[in-house]
Write a protein that holds these residues in place. Sequence first.
Motif, PDB file in Angstrom:
ATOM      1  N   SER A  95      33.894  42.274  39.455  1.00 33.42           N
ATOM      2  CA  SER A  95      35.271  42.356  39.938  1.00 33.42           C
ATOM      3  C   SER A  95      36.186  41.571  39.013  1.00 33.42           C
ATOM      4  CB  SER A  95      35.367  41.793  41.358  1.00 33.42           C
ATOM      5  OG  SER A  95      35.196  40.389  41.334  1.00 33.42           O
ATOM      6  N   ALA A  96      37.468  41.861  39.107  1.00 34.35           N
ATOM      7  CA  ALA A  96      38.460  41.150  38.304  1.00 34.35           C
ATOM      8  C   ALA A  96      38.428  39.657  38.621  1.00 34.35           C
ATOM      9  CB  ALA A  96      39.850  41.726  38.570  1.00 34.35           C
ATOM     10  N   ALA A  97      38.267  39.324  39.896  1.00 32.56           N
ATOM     11  CA  ALA A  97      38.240  37.915  40.300  1.00 32.56           C
ATOM     12  C   ALA A  97      37.027  37.201  39.709  1.00 32.56           C
ATOM     13  CB  ALA A  97      38.240  37.804  41.820  1.00 32.56           C
ATOM     14  N   ASN A  98      35.851  37.809  39.823  1.00 33.36           N
ATOM     15  CA  ASN A  98      34.634  37.196  39.283  1.00 33.36           C
ATOM     16  C   ASN A  98      34.763  36.981  37.782  1.00 33.36           C
ATOM     17  OD1 ASN A  98      33.664  37.532  41.864  1.00 33.36           O
ATOM     18  ND2 ASN A  98      31.859  38.690  41.289  1.00 33.36           N
ATOM     19  N   SER A  99      35.188  38.009  37.053  1.00 30.19           N
ATOM     20  CA  SER A  99      35.320  37.904  35.590  1.00 30.19           C
ATOM     21  C   SER A  99      36.304  36.817  35.201  1.00 30.19           C
ATOM     22  CB  SER A  99      35.785  39.235  34.998  1.00 30.19           C
ATOM     23  OG  SER A  99      34.857  40.238  35.238  1.00 30.19           O
ATOM     24  N   PHE A 100      37.453  36.799  35.872  1.00 27.48           N
ATOM     25  CA  PHE A 100      38.496  35.828  35.548  1.00 27.48           C
ATOM     26  C   PHE A 100      38.004  34.400  35.764  1.00 27.48           C
ATOM     27  CE2 PHE A 100      42.001  33.120  36.935  1.00 27.48           C
ATOM     28  CZ  PHE A 100      42.779  33.144  35.794  1.00 27.48           C
ATOM     29  N   VAL A 101      37.420  34.140  36.931  1.00 31.88           N
ATOM     30  CA  VAL A 101      36.994  32.770  37.250  1.00 31.88           C
ATOM     31  C   VAL A 101      35.800  32.356  36.391  1.00 31.88           C
ATOM     32  CG1 VAL A 101      36.029  31.294  39.077  1.00 31.88           C
ATOM     33  CG2 VAL A 101      38.003  32.771  39.546  1.00 31.88           C
ATOM     34  N   ARG A 102      34.861  33.252  36.187  1.00 34.69           N
ATOM     35  CA  ARG A 102      33.710  32.931  35.340  1.00 34.69           C
ATOM     36  C   ARG A 102      34.180  32.540  33.935  1.00 34.69           C
ATOM     37  NH1 ARG A 102      31.273  37.598  35.458  1.00 34.69           N
ATOM     38  NH2 ARG A 102      30.549  37.457  37.580  1.00 34.69           N
ATOM     39  N   GLU A 103      35.115  33.316  33.375  1.00 35.74           N
ATOM     40  CA  GLU A 103      35.651  33.012  32.042  1.00 35.74           C
ATOM     41  C   GLU A 103      36.407  31.684  32.042  1.00 35.74           C
ATOM     42  OE1 GLU A 103      38.994  34.809  29.040  1.00 35.74           O
ATOM     43  OE2 GLU A 103      37.697  36.253  30.075  1.00 35.74           O
ATOM     44  N   TYR A 104      37.201  31.453  33.080  1.00 42.02           N
ATOM     45  CA  TYR A 104      37.959  30.208  33.174  1.00 42.02           C
ATOM     46  C   TYR A 104      37.016  29.004  33.221  1.00 42.02           C
ATOM     47  CZ  TYR A 104      40.969  26.505  34.818  1.00 42.02           C
ATOM     48  OH  TYR A 104      41.633  25.301  34.922  1.00 42.02           O
TER      49      TYR A 104
END
Length: 167
Positions: A72-81
């Motif tokens: 998901s967009a949320a998972n990808s964003f937070v994992r990258e952050y």
Amino acid sequence: MADYFTPTVIQQTIPDADMTPLERLLLSHIFEAERDGDSWYFFSEQGPADMLYVERAALELALAASEHANESAANSFVREYLSDGTSAGPLPSHLDLDVSTTSWEFIMQDVVKRSPTLNYVTAVSSFTCSRMRPDGFGGAVVLVSADEIMGKSTNEILEDFIEQVAP
């Protein structure tokens, strides 16, 4: 000095079961959130936030609890952050999470894609200003479906109308 605001309402309540823990956490920081039975009502009196102050442990816990969902967009964003932050040393206990590089619409789109009950989600925003400035008023609408994110401002709608009547 003029202050600009974008009060926004997500018109559908979002079933709690349709969101991952991470999506719920992020959306409840981007918007104000109120429980409505088994769903959540999201809104913002001043405008959706793009800088979130989040407890790191809560963010990591929500990410871990959301890994079962498809990407998901949320998972990808937070994992990258979180991975970017570790290269500069340990992360603090509270994080300033800049979501201006992503969009709440993409988070909501993932919710709609998985939802057995939502075909779309709509948001209505008004543009207001603390002074009577010509650029400080109007609004916008957004429709988020599983396949598309569409939106128009009142200025765009007005341009469409003018185009229809202009010689």
